[in-house]
Design an enzyme around this catalytic site. Structure first.
Site, PDB file in Angstrom:
ATOM      1  N   THR A  74     -40.748  -1.016  67.250  1.00 44.56           N
ATOM      2  CA  THR A  74     -42.196  -0.795  67.206  1.00 44.56           C
ATOM      3  C   THR A  74     -42.501   0.692  67.094  1.00 44.56           C
ATOM      4  OG1 THR A  74     -44.309  -0.967  68.389  1.00 44.56           O
ATOM      5  CG2 THR A  74     -42.325  -1.032  69.759  1.00 44.56           C
ATOM      6  N   CYS A  99     -62.583 -26.799  59.424  1.00 45.29           N
ATOM      7  CA  CYS A  99     -62.341 -27.699  60.560  1.00 45.29           C
ATOM      8  C   CYS A  99     -63.075 -29.017  60.302  1.00 45.29           C
ATOM      9  CB  CYS A  99     -62.892 -26.992  61.794  1.00 45.29           C
ATOM     10  SG  CYS A  99     -62.872 -27.924  63.304  1.00 45.29           S
ATOM     11  N   HIS A 123     -50.280 -10.465  69.965  1.00 44.58           N
ATOM     12  CA  HIS A 123     -51.170 -10.461  68.792  1.00 44.58           C
ATOM     13  C   HIS A 123     -51.313 -11.839  68.149  1.00 44.58           C
ATOM     14  CE1 HIS A 123     -50.489  -5.822  68.260  1.00 44.58           C
ATOM     15  NE2 HIS A 123     -51.347  -6.107  69.204  1.00 44.58           N
ATOM     16  N   CYS A 160     -66.199 -24.220  66.529  1.00 51.86           N
ATOM     17  CA  CYS A 160     -65.990 -25.010  67.754  1.00 51.86           C
ATOM     18  C   CYS A 160     -64.789 -24.524  68.558  1.00 51.86           C
ATOM     19  CB  CYS A 160     -65.863 -26.499  67.431  1.00 51.86           C
ATOM     20  SG  CYS A 160     -64.304 -26.946  66.654  1.00 51.86           S
ATOM     21  N   ASP A 182     -44.704 -13.781  64.061  1.00 51.47           N
ATOM     22  CA  ASP A 182     -43.851 -14.532  63.132  1.00 51.47           C
ATOM     23  C   ASP A 182     -43.017 -15.649  63.756  1.00 51.47           C
ATOM     24  OD1 ASP A 182     -41.687 -13.235  64.418  1.00 51.47           O
ATOM     25  OD2 ASP A 182     -41.557 -11.675  62.891  1.00 51.47           O
ATOM     26  N   CYS A 203     -60.850 -22.832  64.751  1.00 53.23           N
ATOM     27  CA  CYS A 203     -62.161 -22.892  64.119  1.00 53.23           C
ATOM     28  C   CYS A 203     -63.083 -21.843  64.724  1.00 53.23           C
ATOM     29  CB  CYS A 203     -62.730 -24.295  64.334  1.00 53.23           C
ATOM     30  SG  CYS A 203     -64.437 -24.434  63.796  1.00 53.23           S
ATOM     31  N   CYS A 243     -65.298 -30.127  62.045  1.00 62.43           N
ATOM     32  CA  CYS A 243     -66.715 -29.893  62.360  1.00 62.43           C
ATOM     33  C   CYS A 243     -67.430 -29.127  61.241  1.00 62.43           C
ATOM     34  CB  CYS A 243     -66.851 -29.141  63.691  1.00 62.43           C
ATOM     35  SG  CYS A 243     -66.613 -27.359  63.539  1.00 62.43           S
ATOM     36  N   ASN A 278     -45.324  -9.280  67.421  1.00 57.24           N
ATOM     37  CA  ASN A 278     -45.136 -10.018  66.172  1.00 57.24           C
ATOM     38  C   ASN A 278     -45.783 -11.389  66.235  1.00 57.24           C
ATOM     39  OD1 ASN A 278     -43.654  -7.812  65.583  1.00 57.24           O
ATOM     40  ND2 ASN A 278     -41.656  -8.815  65.666  1.00 57.24           N
ATOM     41  N   ASN A 292     -34.722   1.970  67.652  1.00 49.14           N
ATOM     42  CA  ASN A 292     -35.601   2.161  66.498  1.00 49.14           C
ATOM     43  C   ASN A 292     -34.863   2.985  65.448  1.00 49.14           C
ATOM     44  OD1 ASN A 292     -37.901   2.872  64.740  1.00 49.14           O
ATOM     45  ND2 ASN A 292     -39.164   2.201  66.460  1.00 49.14           N
TER      46      ASN A 292
HETATM   47  P1  OAD Z   1     -44.921  -0.813  62.568  1.00 53.48           P
HETATM   48  O1  OAD Z   1     -44.803  -1.182  61.124  1.00 53.48           O
HETATM   49  O2  OAD Z   1     -46.027   0.078  62.962  1.00 53.48           O
HETATM   50  O3  OAD Z   1     -43.562  -0.139  63.056  1.00 53.48           O
HETATM   51  C1  OAD Z   1     -42.330  -0.711  62.792  1.00 53.48           C
HETATM   52  C2  OAD Z   1     -41.293   0.120  63.522  1.00 53.48           C
HETATM   53  O4  OAD Z   1     -40.044  -0.512  63.360  1.00 53.48           O
HETATM   54  C3  OAD Z   1     -41.145   1.543  62.987  1.00 53.48           C
HETATM   55  O5  OAD Z   1     -41.121   2.444  64.086  1.00 53.48           O
HETATM   56  C4  OAD Z   1     -39.792   1.521  62.270  1.00 53.48           C
HETATM   57  O6  OAD Z   1     -39.100   2.761  62.381  1.00 53.48           O
HETATM   58  C5  OAD Z   1     -39.056   0.456  63.039  1.00 53.48           C
HETATM   59  N1  OAD Z   1     -38.012  -0.273  62.289  1.00 53.48           N
HETATM   60  C6  OAD Z   1     -38.005  -0.658  60.995  1.00 53.48           C
HETATM   61  N2  OAD Z   1     -36.906  -1.367  60.706  1.00 53.48           N
HETATM   62  C7  OAD Z   1     -36.182  -1.438  61.842  1.00 53.48           C
HETATM   63  C8  OAD Z   1     -34.940  -2.053  62.219  1.00 53.48           C
HETATM   64  N3  OAD Z   1     -34.220  -2.768  61.341  1.00 53.48           N
HETATM   65  N4  OAD Z   1     -34.510  -1.902  63.486  1.00 53.48           N
HETATM   66  C9  OAD Z   1     -35.229  -1.200  64.405  1.00 53.48           C
HETATM   67  N5  OAD Z   1     -36.400  -0.602  64.121  1.00 53.48           N
HETATM   68  C10 OAD Z   1     -36.884  -0.728  62.868  1.00 53.48           C
HETATM   69  O7  OAD Z   1     -44.949  -2.196  63.390  1.00 53.48           O
HETATM   70  P2  OAD Z   1     -45.487  -2.471  64.865  1.00 53.48           P
HETATM   71  O8  OAD Z   1     -45.162  -1.350  65.787  1.00 53.48           O
HETATM   72  O9  OAD Z   1     -45.042  -3.832  65.216  1.00 53.48           O
HETATM   73  O10 OAD Z   1     -51.040  -5.514  64.620  1.00 53.48           O
HETATM   74  O11 OAD Z   1     -47.054  -2.497  64.608  1.00 53.48           O
HETATM   75  C11 OAD Z   1     -47.914  -2.807  65.662  1.00 53.48           C
HETATM   76  C12 OAD Z   1     -49.084  -3.596  65.160  1.00 53.48           C
HETATM   77  O12 OAD Z   1     -49.694  -2.940  64.040  1.00 53.48           O
HETATM   78  C13 OAD Z   1     -48.733  -4.960  64.601  1.00 53.48           C
HETATM   79  O13 OAD Z   1     -48.554  -5.951  65.592  1.00 53.48           O
HETATM   80  C14 OAD Z   1     -49.924  -5.255  63.752  1.00 53.48           C
HETATM   81  C15 OAD Z   1     -50.077  -3.931  63.047  1.00 53.48           C
HETATM   82  O14 OAD Z   1     -51.340  -3.649  62.580  1.00 53.48           O
HETATM   83  C16 OAD Z   1     -51.907  -6.499  64.358  1.00 53.48           C
HETATM   84  O15 OAD Z   1     -51.803  -7.184  63.364  1.00 53.48           O
HETATM   85  C17 OAD Z   1     -52.973  -6.630  65.373  1.00 53.48           C
END
Ligand code: OAD
Length: 244
Positions: free
Chosen positions: A185, A145, A116, A127, A101, A124, A147, A99, A210
């Site tokens: 995730t 920036c 990430h 630079c 955030d 920038c 620059c 995340n 999850n």
């Molecule tokens: P995803 O949106 O792919 O997956 C979110 C996961 O969280 C899913 O498996 C849901 O089932 C689960 N979920 C949702 N709400 C939940 C809750 N309250 N409690 C527990 N689980 C819950 O998100 P990420 O796996 O973080 O990359 O995605 C990976 C990357 O894909 C991100 O970091 C981003 C994105 O493209 C970049 O921006 C490089």
């Protein structure tokens, strides 16, 4: 069902890792990426989250990240983030997060590895200088920036490498940890998702939290199906009983 080996693992563990994704922040009101309500269902990653898209239309990409920054700034850490911080009373905890955030840091977690990047950061493209605060937008709606170079968000885009030092530090933390909690995730984005296989290779006890089954669920020794903001505080209560 709570496995006896899970209780034993909680008792014995000294070092632990929380490996988190956007699901952990869902209960703070930040949209996840995949799934019905996911960001990638409404927006196209190829138009917003890669370097070519930025060069083609920096104003659009800047606007999209500012929109997300606003959501993140208004959000508060939820019981999932706050409990992860509290685990530090009982274990040596490293948070490895996909995340951007900032909510783990805002919850108090002291060791946070951001695979990430971080949406609050900008740098920038000419630079390389960091810019935490944006300067004035120019006429074309982009930030520059001092620059003159374009300022881009400090997040990893599709097609870009993860910060090597941070990924290496995540591997070191996992290799030393007794338990790896994998929370919120979808384990669909590599190389981050490979860390769960890496953990298995180091014989870490794996706990998955999850709301759905993921491609990595079969690696979990203990699985909690449901919200991280419910299960992580409940696991913390159990730890307090076992170790308090
Ligand atoms: P995803 O949106 O792919 O997956 C979110 C996961 O969280 C899913 O498996 C849901 O089932 C689960 N979920 C949702 N709400 C939940 C809750 N309250 N409690 C527990 N689980 C819950 O998100 P990420 O796996 O973080 O990359 O995605 C990976 C990357 O894909 C991100 O970091 C981003 C994105 O493209 C970049 O921006 C490089």
């Amino acid at each position: 069902m709570l496995e006896k080996h899970f209780i034993d693992a909680l008792k014995k563990a000294r070092q632990i890792v929380f490996f988190t994704g956007s699901g952990i922040s869902a209960e703070s009101g930040i949209p996840t990426f995949r799934g019905e309500e996911g960001l990638w269902n409404k927006f196209k990653p190829e138009e917003l989250a890669n370097f070519n898209a930025f060069i083609k239309n920096p104003a659009l990409v800047t606007e999209w990240y500012n929109f997300r920054r606003e959501i993140v700034r208004k959000a508060l850490p939820n019981p999932g983030h706050l409990s992860i911080y509290e685990f530090e009373k009982f274990y040596d905890v490293t948070v490895v997060t996909q995340n951007v955030d900032n909510l783990h840091r805002r919850a108090g977690s002291s060791k946070v590895l951001e695979l990430h990047g971080n949406i609050e950061r900008n740098f920038c493209i000419s630079c390389g200088k960091d810019a935490v605060e944006m300067h004035e937008k120019d006429k074309s709606g982009v930030f520059r920036c001092e620059c003159g170079g374009l300022l881009r968000p400090g997040v990893v885009w599709f097609g870009e490498n993860l910060p090597t030092a941070i990924f290496d530090a995540a591997e070191v933390a996992i290799s030393k940890s007794d338990i790896v909690f994998v929370a919120g995730t979808s384990l669909q984005v590599y190389p981050a998702a490979s860390l769960v296989h890496f953990a298995k290779g180091f014989n870490c006890y794996i706990v998955e939290i999850n709301t759905e089954t993921t491609p990595g669920s079969y690696l979990a020794d203990q699985k909690f199906e449901g919200k991280s903001g419910v299960h992580i505080p409940a696991i913390l209560e159990l730890v307090k009983e076992l170790k308090g």
